[in-house]
Design a protein around this motif. Structure first.
Motif, PDB file in Angstrom:
ATOM      1  N   UNK A 104       0.831  -1.207   0.000  1.00 57.94           N
ATOM      2  CA  UNK A 104       0.000   0.000   0.000  1.00 57.94           C
ATOM      3  C   UNK A 104       0.865   1.256   0.000  1.00 57.94           C
ATOM      4  N   UNK A 105       1.850   1.286   0.884  1.00 50.98           N
ATOM      5  CA  UNK A 105       2.766   2.437   0.939  1.00 50.98           C
ATOM      6  C   UNK A 105       3.482   2.608  -0.403  1.00 50.98           C
ATOM      7  N   UNK A 106       3.955   1.490  -0.952  1.00 54.02           N
ATOM      8  CA  UNK A 106       4.701   1.547  -2.198  1.00 54.02           C
ATOM      9  C   UNK A 106       3.823   2.056  -3.332  1.00 54.02           C
ATOM     10  N   UNK A 107       2.597   1.549  -3.434  1.00 53.95           N
ATOM     11  CA  UNK A 107       1.719   1.959  -4.528  1.00 53.95           C
ATOM     12  C   UNK A 107       1.525   3.474  -4.535  1.00 53.95           C
ATOM     13  N   UNK A 108       1.153   4.026  -3.374  1.00 57.02           N
ATOM     14  CA  UNK A 108       0.797   5.443  -3.338  1.00 57.02           C
ATOM     15  C   UNK A 108       2.017   6.351  -3.430  1.00 57.02           C
ATOM     16  N   UNK A 109       3.119   5.978  -2.815  1.00 61.45           N
ATOM     17  CA  UNK A 109       4.321   6.809  -2.956  1.00 61.45           C
ATOM     18  C   UNK A 109       4.897   6.696  -4.367  1.00 61.45           C
ATOM     19  N   UNK A 110       4.858   5.492  -4.925  1.00 63.24           N
ATOM     20  CA  UNK A 110       5.348   5.278  -6.286  1.00 63.24           C
ATOM     21  C   UNK A 110       4.515   6.086  -7.283  1.00 63.24           C
ATOM     22  N   UNK A 111       3.217   6.033  -7.106  1.00 61.69           N
ATOM     23  CA  UNK A 111       2.340   6.786  -8.000  1.00 61.69           C
ATOM     24  C   UNK A 111       2.597   8.283  -7.865  1.00 61.69           C
ATOM     25  N   UNK A 112       2.801   8.741  -6.626  1.00 60.49           N
ATOM     26  CA  UNK A 112       3.080  10.168  -6.405  1.00 60.49           C
ATOM     27  C   UNK A 112       4.385  10.584  -7.068  1.00 60.49           C
ATOM     28  N   UNK A 113       5.349   9.676  -7.098  1.00 63.89           N
ATOM     29  CA  UNK A 113       6.646  10.007  -7.696  1.00 63.89           C
ATOM     30  C   UNK A 113       6.600  10.080  -9.217  1.00 63.89           C
TER      31      UNK A 113
END
Length: 240
Positions: A104-113
């Motif tokens: 979950x953390x990876x998805x949203x931070x990755x998408x934000x990046x």
């Protein structure tokens, strides 16, 4: 005390670096055997991937080392080593919870990046690997590495986990990070294109992300991509 904490952080950074070299080196060797010539002409890129990854190892290792010291010396975390401290069924459940939380953390931070400014400042380093290789798993700008380095150390303060189960989580994280980038699919077609493959991420799914950028942001599971309309299916292998 400060010296002991620093020593633990340095030791853990060295462990992360060695783990990266062994895992990425092992899968790069497997690639040479199974897909001869796949990384031909990418020596310069691989050198950059290794350089960025070793820098990331220091960033990942530092908080992990501090947490490891706190666990052993102060009992700061919820890591436990008595397998009977919690019901046995908690072992697999805790592993799944950690993977779901990390995903979950990876998805949203990755998408934000992938927003233009953040991409240029942070994530472009990772996408400079075209196509990525088995050495690219930790090839991050320091700011991106820092965003990933805090997840597991934070979780051990919140969710109880046996030290062996934590080892399983870290092993899965390492293996999937490497295999998702190595430029070919190691898992059988019946898994990748079958029911399990609809929910689990392998190299075929992540390859599409490196082809099109604005899709397939997940790390372990496809549910966030499916829920948010960013799942674009499986990619193709070859130059991107």
């Amino acid at each position: 005390m400060i010296a002991a904490i620093l020593l633990s952080a340095l030791a853990m950074s060295a462990i992360v670096a060695v783990r990266y070299l062994l895992a990425s080196g092992g899968f790069a060797w497997a690639t040479k055997l199974r897909q001869p010539g796949l990384y031909a002409g990418q020596r310069g890129q691989i050198g950059r991937e290794i350089g960025w990854s070793l820098a990331s190892a220091g960033i990942y290792g530092a908080p992990a080392g501090i947490v490891a010291w706190g666990w052993r010396q102060r009992g700061w975390t919820r890591i436990y080593d008595d397998v009977h401290a919690f019901p046995l069924w908690w072992l697999p459940v805790s592993v799944l919870l950690y993977l779901l939380a990390h995903d979950t953390w990876f998805y949203w931070t990755h998408r934000a990046m992938h927003a233009p400014r953040a991409f240029k400042a942070m994530h472009a380093v990772h996408h400079a690997s075209r196509p990525p290789t088995a050495w690219a798993a930790m090839s991050f700008h320091p700011s991106e590495a820092l965003s990933g380095a805090i997840v597991i150390p934070a979780l051990v303060f919140l969710v109880p986990i046996h030290v062996g189960a934590l080892g399983v989580v870290l092993s899965i994280m390492t293996v999937m990070g490497v295999t998702n980038h190595m430029g070919w699919e190691m898992f059988p077609k019946r898994l990748v294109e079958g029911p399990a493959g609809r929910w689990l991420i392998t190299a075929s799914h992540h390859q599409r992300h490196h082809e099109q950028y604005r899709c397939n942001y997940g790390l372990y599971f496809r549910h966030w991509d499916r829920l948010c309309g960013t799942d674009k299916g499986l990619g193709r292998f070859g130059k991107v």
